[in-house]
Motif scaffolding. Structure first.
Motif, PDB file in Angstrom:
ATOM      1  N   GLN A 111       0.642  -1.351   0.206  1.00 50.52           N
ATOM      2  CA  GLN A 111       0.125  -0.029   0.041  1.00 50.52           C
ATOM      3  C   GLN A 111       0.971   1.320   0.033  1.00 50.52           C
ATOM      4  N   TYR A 112       0.442   2.249  -0.891  1.00 53.22           N
ATOM      5  CA  TYR A 112       1.360   3.271  -1.119  1.00 53.22           C
ATOM      6  C   TYR A 112       0.624   4.466  -1.527  1.00 53.22           C
ATOM      7  N   PHE A 113       1.288   5.575  -1.643  1.00 48.54           N
ATOM      8  CA  PHE A 113       1.046   6.944  -2.023  1.00 48.54           C
ATOM      9  C   PHE A 113      -0.380   7.401  -1.442  1.00 48.54           C
ATOM     10  N   PRO A 114      -0.229   7.677  -0.001  1.00 49.18           N
ATOM     11  CA  PRO A 114      -1.454   7.897   0.684  1.00 49.18           C
ATOM     12  C   PRO A 114      -1.780   9.590   0.492  1.00 49.18           C
ATOM     13  N   VAL A 115      -3.100   9.953   0.562  1.00 43.65           N
ATOM     14  CA  VAL A 115      -3.488  11.473   0.256  1.00 43.65           C
ATOM     15  C   VAL A 115      -4.750  11.514   1.316  1.00 43.65           C
ATOM     16  N   ALA A 116      -4.845  12.546   1.680  1.00 38.30           N
ATOM     17  CA  ALA A 116      -5.829  12.980   2.797  1.00 38.30           C
ATOM     18  C   ALA A 116      -6.481  14.109   2.586  1.00 38.30           C
ATOM     19  N   THR A 117      -7.749  14.229   2.926  1.00 35.08           N
ATOM     20  CA  THR A 117      -8.594  15.556   3.103  1.00 35.08           C
ATOM     21  C   THR A 117      -8.069  16.595   4.103  1.00 35.08           C
ATOM     22  N   ALA A 118      -8.190  17.867   3.884  1.00 32.35           N
ATOM     23  CA  ALA A 118      -7.657  18.829   4.323  1.00 32.35           C
ATOM     24  C   ALA A 118      -8.152  18.800   6.007  1.00 32.35           C
ATOM     25  N   ASP A 119      -9.209  18.242   6.478  1.00 32.23           N
ATOM     26  CA  ASP A 119      -9.703  18.122   7.864  1.00 32.23           C
ATOM     27  C   ASP A 119      -8.937  16.744   8.341  1.00 32.23           C
ATOM     28  N   ASP A 120      -8.241  15.959   7.612  1.00 29.69           N
ATOM     29  CA  ASP A 120      -7.566  14.775   8.099  1.00 29.69           C
ATOM     30  C   ASP A 120      -8.595  13.624   8.515  1.00 29.69           C
ATOM     31  N   GLU A 121      -9.687  13.456   7.849  1.00 24.88           N
ATOM     32  CA  GLU A 121     -10.776  12.655   8.150  1.00 24.88           C
ATOM     33  C   GLU A 121     -11.052  11.822   7.189  1.00 24.88           C
TER      34      GLU A 121
END
Length: 653
Positions: free
Chosen positions: A188-198
């Motif tokens: 598993q790789y290249f994680p991305v998150a929303t600005a609220d980290d939710e």
């Protein structure tokens, strides 16, 4: 983020499509008669090994060479050939052992100068032994100042010196593997998150075998705990999907597709596709088209917070191309089309490779990996700040031990700039790859200069409480220019946008047949994340709204320049709705005399009306009225409430 044995850090797309790392070359033995041993048994095993290699029987050849060094531990030829063949088989541990031994046995033979360069590369890129690597590169350059590897040896020497100096002042870096139920896949790789980290998206494979394709997975944080990841079924097919990027609100995704199928035509080897989230569903992905994609390899997207600027990686060859792999960008235009892709240029791109691009939510800080900017090994992580004139400053190495002799690439940094996510790639003794998601506190030295904060919430119909899809415009009050434009979800009314610290902002929410709402934010002081819901009123007699972005000096009625943005929006609204008449009402708090407050409220209301008239709104559509302190919206019992009572209201007549 980290890789071993030279595997390219740009894993997708596809996972094993590129292989970059320690140079490999086989230097033929230069003495045909003198085999370098007095042992007849060792010589015989060596000769049998050479015959085995001719028929590509590597197992037999290595066996014979090992027997040769058993009979003569100082047999240079045998160690040298073992090193070469272990390199072919990607047996890094054994390769290093025999290469080191060969270099020790024959330390100054100019006929084997390339061996010292190779040994230096192995020490640098696989072992991280900067001191000994420096010695080997120096030895090579002494022998071959104009050799075929001289330029690379000079670069490696600079790397060794830079690394040895940088390691004297290590940063605080304590990465932690993300907890269960994450990291349940072999890769598993290249994680991305929303600005609220939710919410988080990442690419995963069910095994480390080629037969298993890449898919995009999603996880959500509930009560501070990441939940079990689920397949994003709307986007995945039986083929590869991966290396995605999302807007700050998580409603726009761009991801990579390499295998063309009838419903997903690709232009090149890998293309970028876009999809939008409506409620809990993603729309059918669309190819971004020839303005973005090329006939080459286009991948690793990074979307700006507002979803309007796209950075990505491409190895296309055009007049703009600078290196082997460059960072490119495209912008969403007013007509909804993406602009022709442009090379990000120098000083970001180099003659080498730049990969793993990430644009921070502030829109000003770029993180990426490069194998050419000075660093600690092959691929290092860098950051660069965007200057006011739109150019980029010289990239800054993130420092040790974020960067090491191993490859680093693919970092995601939270909106507040304090947390980083990445994937760590490892290879086991069977040459099988594994990668897991990690998080860490980003050292101050590696943080973006400008941090961001988010505002999120839901937009409703004020009467029915039904969620609404509405247009949201964010303006910078100091520059009087729009910063972002987005829409709330028309299924659930949710929205999220990002504002940078250090500015003053105006927010305007509007929807056809509804009265607009506005809100002001002063992030020039200490900023914090906010949750604000909006309730829009239908355009009908008696509907009123506070103009939150009209500003006056204390006890004065002259409009401050920060008011222009809101006033122009009122002008625009009145021109779009030519049949309505309005009252502009001025209100004050209870500080001062009632008479002075009444006079102040009247003059402030009239100042707004005069501005609207000057912009072409007919007098008969406007009424200015002051109410002084007689209609407080909140009790005048503290500074915050008194500030809310000092207001200008807009009412439909």
């Amino acid at each position: 983020m980290k890789t071993k044995n030279g595997l390219a850090p740009f894993l997708p797309f596809a996972f094993f499509c590129l292989f970059v790392g320690v140079s490999f070359f086989v230097t033929p033995l230069l003495w045909a008669q003198n085999t370098g041993t007095s042992s007849k048994k060792a010589e015989k095993h060596y000769e049998e090994a050479m015959q085995s290699f001719k028929i590509r029987n590597f197992e037999k050849g290595i066996y014979e060479l090992k027997k040769a060094v058993q009979n003569d531990p100082d047999y240079f030829d045998a160690h040298y050939e073992l090193a070469n063949n272990y390199k072919i088989l990607n047996k890094t541990k054994e390769h290093l052992i025999h290469l080191r031994k060969a270099a020790q046995l024959n330390p100054q033979d100019s006929r084997f100068s390339d061996m010292y360069f190779q040994y230096g590369e192995v020490l640098l890129l696989q072992d991280g032994d900067y001191t000994e690597a420096e010695a080997q590169f120096s030895k090579y350059l002494t022998m071959k100042k104009e050799g075929r590897y001289s330029k690379m040896a000079v670069k490696h020497l600079a790397t060794c010196k830079y690394a040895l100096e940088g390691m004297k002042n290590p940063l605080k870096f304590e990465p932690k593997q993300m907890p269960d139920p994450l990291n349940q896949f072999p890769l598993q790789y290249f994680p991305v998150a929303t600005a609220d980290d939710e919410e988080m998206y990442f690419t995963a494979r069910l095994s480390n075998q080629r037969k298993d394709y890449e898919d995009i997975y999603h996880t959500r944080k509930i009560d501070g705990v990441w939940q079990a990841p689920t397949l994003v079924e709307d986007l995945n097919t039986p083929f590869n999907e991966g290396t995605c990027s999302i807007s700050a609100d998580g409603k726009t995704m761009i991801f990579t597709v390499c295998e063309g199928v009838p419903e997903r035509r690709v232009i090149g080897r890998c293309d970028l596709f876009i999809s939008y989230k409506k409620g809990d569903k993603w729309t059918k992905p669309q190819n971004l088209g020839e303005n973005v994609n090329s006939t080459a390899w286009d991948t690793q997207p990074s979307l700006s917070a507002d979803g309007r600027t796209l950075y990505f990686i491409s190895d296309r060859k055009t007049a703009q191309t600078i290196g082997g792999i460059d960072i490119w960008y495209s912008q969403l235009q007013a007509d909804g089309e993406w602009s022709p892709a442009q090379n990000l240029g120098i000083p970001i791109n180099t003659a080498g490779h730049e990969v793993g691009v990430f644009i921070h939510t502030n829109g000003r800080t770029l993180y990426f990996a490069s194998d050419t900017h000075i660093g600690y090994g092959s691929y290092d992580l860098f950051k660069a700040e965007k200057l006011p004139d739109g150019t980029w400053e010289k990239p800054q190495n993130l420092g040790y031990p974020i960067n090491t002799f191993s490859d680093q690439s693919g970092i995601f940094v939270s909106a507040d700039g304090k947390k980083g996510y990445y994937s760590d790639l490892k290879m086991d003794d069977e040459n099988m790859f594994y990668s897991y998601l990690f998080e860490f506190e980003l050292p101050q030295e590696a943080q973006a200069k400008t941090q961001s904060r988010y505002v999120k919430g839901t937009i409703y119909d004020a009467q029915t409480k039904r969620p609404l899809g509405a247009k949201i415009e964010l303006y910078n009050l100091e520059t009087q220019k729009p910063e972002s434009l987005l829409a709330s979800d028309d299924k659930n009314g949710s929205y999220l946008f990002v504002m940078n610290e250090g500015g003053k902002y105006a927010l305007n929410v509007n929807k056809e047949s509804y009265l607009f709402e506005s809100q002001s934010f002063d992030f020039s002081k200490e900023a914090q994340n906010l949750t604000i819901d909006f309730y829009l009123k239908k355009i009908e007699k008696g509907s009123k709204v506070v103009l939150s972005n009209i500003f006056f000096e204390t006890a004065k009625w002259d409009l401050k320049s920060e008011s222009i943005t809101e006033l122009d929006l009122v002008v625009k609204y009145l021109k779009e709705n030519p049949s309505i008449k309005i009252e502009i009402a001025g209100h004050t708090d209870n500080v001062g005399s009632q008479a002075s407050n009444q006079n102040l409220s009247e003059k402030r209301a009239q100042a707004v009306v005069e501005y609207l008239k000057d912009k072409g709104i007919a007098q008969e559509r406007l009424i200015a009225k002051g109410y002084g302190q007689t209609q407080p919206a909140h009790p005048n019992d503290n500074d915050e409430n008194r500030a809310k009572n000092r207001r200008i209201e807009f009412e439909i007549l």
